[in-house]
Design a protein around this motif. Structure first.
Motif, mmCIF file in Angstrom:
data_model
loop_
_atom_site.group_PDB
_atom_site.id
_atom_site.type_symbol
_atom_site.label_atom_id
_atom_site.label_comp_id
_atom_site.label_asym_id
_atom_site.label_seq_id
_atom_site.Cartn_x
_atom_site.Cartn_y
_atom_site.Cartn_z
ATOM 1 N N VAL A 167 0.854 -1.195 0.000
ATOM 2 C CA VAL A 167 0.000 0.000 0.000
ATOM 3 C C VAL A 167 0.890 1.245 0.000
ATOM 4 O O VAL A 167 1.731 1.411 0.884
ATOM 5 C CB VAL A 167 -0.910 0.021 1.254
ATOM 6 C CG1 VAL A 167 -1.825 1.234 1.223
ATOM 7 C CG2 VAL A 167 -1.723 -1.272 1.342
ATOM 8 N N PHE A 168 0.717 2.080 -1.002
ATOM 9 C CA PHE A 168 1.514 3.305 -1.097
ATOM 10 C C PHE A 168 0.612 4.531 -1.065
ATOM 11 O O PHE A 168 -0.341 4.637 -1.854
ATOM 12 C CB PHE A 168 2.336 3.329 -2.394
ATOM 13 C CG PHE A 168 3.388 2.261 -2.456
ATOM 14 C CD1 PHE A 168 4.208 2.004 -1.362
ATOM 15 C CD2 PHE A 168 3.569 1.512 -3.606
ATOM 16 C CE1 PHE A 168 5.184 1.008 -1.418
ATOM 17 C CE2 PHE A 168 4.543 0.519 -3.674
ATOM 18 C CZ PHE A 168 5.350 0.269 -2.576
ATOM 19 N N ALA A 169 0.924 5.455 -0.156
ATOM 20 C CA ALA A 169 0.252 6.759 -0.147
ATOM 21 C C ALA A 169 1.048 7.688 -1.060
ATOM 22 O O ALA A 169 2.276 7.767 -0.946
ATOM 23 C CB ALA A 169 0.218 7.316 1.271
ATOM 24 N N ILE A 170 0.356 8.359 -1.966
ATOM 25 C CA ILE A 170 1.018 9.352 -2.825
ATOM 26 C C ILE A 170 0.716 10.696 -2.186
ATOM 27 O O ILE A 170 -0.426 11.187 -2.254
ATOM 28 C CB ILE A 170 0.460 9.311 -4.277
ATOM 29 C CG1 ILE A 170 0.225 7.879 -4.769
ATOM 30 C CG2 ILE A 170 1.348 10.114 -5.221
ATOM 31 C CD1 ILE A 170 1.418 6.992 -4.847
ATOM 32 N N LEU A 217 -2.833 2.088 -4.309
ATOM 33 C CA LEU A 217 -2.299 3.456 -4.326
ATOM 34 C C LEU A 217 -3.346 4.401 -3.742
ATOM 35 O O LEU A 217 -4.533 4.297 -4.078
ATOM 36 C CB LEU A 217 -1.971 3.891 -5.760
ATOM 37 C CG LEU A 217 -1.026 2.983 -6.559
ATOM 38 C CD1 LEU A 217 -0.823 3.561 -7.974
ATOM 39 C CD2 LEU A 217 0.323 2.844 -5.862
ATOM 40 N N ILE A 218 -2.913 5.303 -2.879
ATOM 41 C CA ILE A 218 -3.851 6.248 -2.249
ATOM 42 C C ILE A 218 -3.495 7.674 -2.667
ATOM 43 O O ILE A 218 -2.390 8.159 -2.375
ATOM 44 C CB ILE A 218 -3.797 6.148 -0.701
ATOM 45 C CG1 ILE A 218 -3.945 4.689 -0.240
ATOM 46 C CG2 ILE A 218 -4.883 7.029 -0.082
ATOM 47 C CD1 ILE A 218 -3.702 4.486 1.255
ATOM 48 N N ALA A 224 -0.671 2.899 5.051
ATOM 49 C CA ALA A 224 0.344 2.624 4.017
ATOM 50 C C ALA A 224 1.566 1.865 4.541
ATOM 51 O O ALA A 224 1.899 1.923 5.725
ATOM 52 C CB ALA A 224 0.796 3.942 3.397
ATOM 53 N N ASP A 225 2.217 1.164 3.611
ATOM 54 C CA ASP A 225 3.550 0.612 3.890
ATOM 55 C C ASP A 225 4.620 1.644 3.551
ATOM 56 O O ASP A 225 5.681 1.678 4.148
ATOM 57 C CB ASP A 225 3.805 -0.621 3.015
ATOM 58 C CG ASP A 225 2.779 -1.704 3.254
ATOM 59 O OD1 ASP A 225 2.656 -2.135 4.416
ATOM 60 O OD2 ASP A 225 2.096 -2.102 2.285
ATOM 61 N N GLY A 226 4.327 2.454 2.548
ATOM 62 C CA GLY A 226 5.317 3.427 2.101
ATOM 63 C C GLY A 226 4.660 4.666 1.523
ATOM 64 O O GLY A 226 3.486 4.648 1.164
ATOM 65 N N VAL A 227 5.440 5.741 1.470
ATOM 66 C CA VAL A 227 4.942 7.003 0.924
ATOM 67 C C VAL A 227 5.746 7.342 -0.325
ATOM 68 O O VAL A 227 6.984 7.296 -0.308
ATOM 69 C CB VAL A 227 5.109 8.160 1.933
ATOM 70 C CG1 VAL A 227 4.381 9.408 1.433
ATOM 71 C CG2 VAL A 227 4.596 7.762 3.308
ATOM 72 N N ILE A 228 5.029 7.635 -1.392
ATOM 73 C CA ILE A 228 5.679 8.138 -2.605
ATOM 74 C C ILE A 228 5.414 9.641 -2.647
ATOM 75 O O ILE A 228 4.263 10.075 -2.553
ATOM 76 C CB ILE A 228 5.114 7.443 -3.859
ATOM 77 C CG1 ILE A 228 5.452 5.943 -3.821
ATOM 78 C CG2 ILE A 228 5.666 8.104 -5.139
ATOM 79 C CD1 ILE A 228 4.831 5.126 -4.948
#
Ligand SMILES: Nc1ncnc2c1ncn2[C@@H]1O[C@H](COP(=O)(O)OP(=O)(O)OP(=O)(O)O)[C@@H](O)[C@H]1O
Ligand SMILES: [Mg+2]
Length: 262
Positions: free
Chosen positions: A4-7, A123-124, A141-145
């Motif tokens: 799960v990635f937060a943009i 993707l968020i 999220a697992d990570g932030v882009i």
């Protein structure tokens, strides 16, 4: 199990939504199962995915306040090939509605838990603020882009975002990390671009994606047709850049998995 990635970037107009739509479609093109969550009351990711935000029966708002299940609110982006959790102006009320709820920062995380295994990537698309909605994205999220333009003020706002990510990491989501920084609307002819790029490389090292997204008019035109650039004009520099980004993201993922098992 989906990553799960937060943009996210609280600065407006830096290419968060453009990145969500085009990265989602590019990951689908590489045969990944993708869910895109529109977490912005502006509903730009919804419209850009070809779904009419005015005509929603259910939206992410209903999911967050527990009025409907995630699956009931889900729609399919025909041109993008991914599933979409849509949003519209109703979501502005979420800020207040969430205040009264238990575990208000974790509503999205819990809503996603039962469906995470159905996807490879979630993707968020975050709003341009560090609000309770963005906090929900960072907790889920697992990570932030972080998409950003290489301008002088870009770096200033970045430290607030990095501090917020660290604080959420400490308090609510210990495995949260910065997945990557993405340079958008990139124009190497502007010398400031190169200066800022060099500073980003120094501060963030490998977290800075090698792929850069050029300024490309096709990327700006495609959303009004409810399409990713990959469908609107697959030869465009914008479409090709986002395909390259998907490739880099997947390779990083594989490399990380290999280090964990080694
Ligand atoms: N690489 C690009 N080349 C040309 N235009 C772009 C590019 N990326 C984004 N744009 C355009 O810039 C504007 C802002 O982009 P976008 O909506 O993706 O940013 P955002 O960060 O999601 O904005 P907001 O903070 O309002 O949600 C849009 O009109 C979009 O079409
Ligand atoms: Mg946006």
């Amino acid at each position: 199990m989906a990553k799960v990635f937060a943009i996210a970037n609280q600065k407006g107009g830096v290419g968060k939504t453009t990145t969500c739509i085009n990265l989602a479609a590019s990951l689908v093109a590489t045969k990944r199962r993708v869910l895109l969550i529109d977490l912005d009351p502006q509903g730009n990711a919804t419209m850009g995915s070809g779904v009419d935000k005015q005509a929603l029966e259910h939206s992410i708002y209903d999911v967050l306040i527990g009025e409907c299940s995630l699956v009931d609110a889900m729609q399919f982006s025909e041109h993008g090939g991914y599933q979409l959790l849509p949003a519209n102006r109703d979501l502005t009320a979420a800020e207040v509605a969430l205040l009264e709820m238990k575990m208000k920062e974790s509503r999205l995380r819990y809503a996603l838990a039962p469906i995470r295994e159905n996807y490879d990537y979630i993707l968020i698309d975050c709003p341009p603020s560090l609000s309770m909605l963005t906090v929900n994205a960072l907790v889920a999220a697992d990570g932030v882009i972080i998409p950003m333009q290489c301008e002088y003020y870009a770096l200033e706002g970045l430290s607030d975002l990095v501090n917020t990510i660290q604080r959420i990491g400490k308090l609510l989501n210990p495995t949260l990390k910065i997945e990557g920084l993405l340079r958008t609307m990139y124009d190497p002819r502007i010398s400031l671009t190169n200066d800022v790029s060099a500073q980003l490389k120094e501060h963030f090292g490998d977290q800075l994606y090698q792929t850069v997204i050029p300024r490309n008019v096709r990327l700006a035109e495609a959303p009004s047709f409810g399409m990713p650039a990959l469908v609107y004009d697959k030869q465009s520099r914008g479409a090709i850049a986002y395909l390259a980004l998907a490739g880099e993201l997947v390779r990083r993922q594989r490399a990380n998995a290999a280090t964990v098992t080694a």
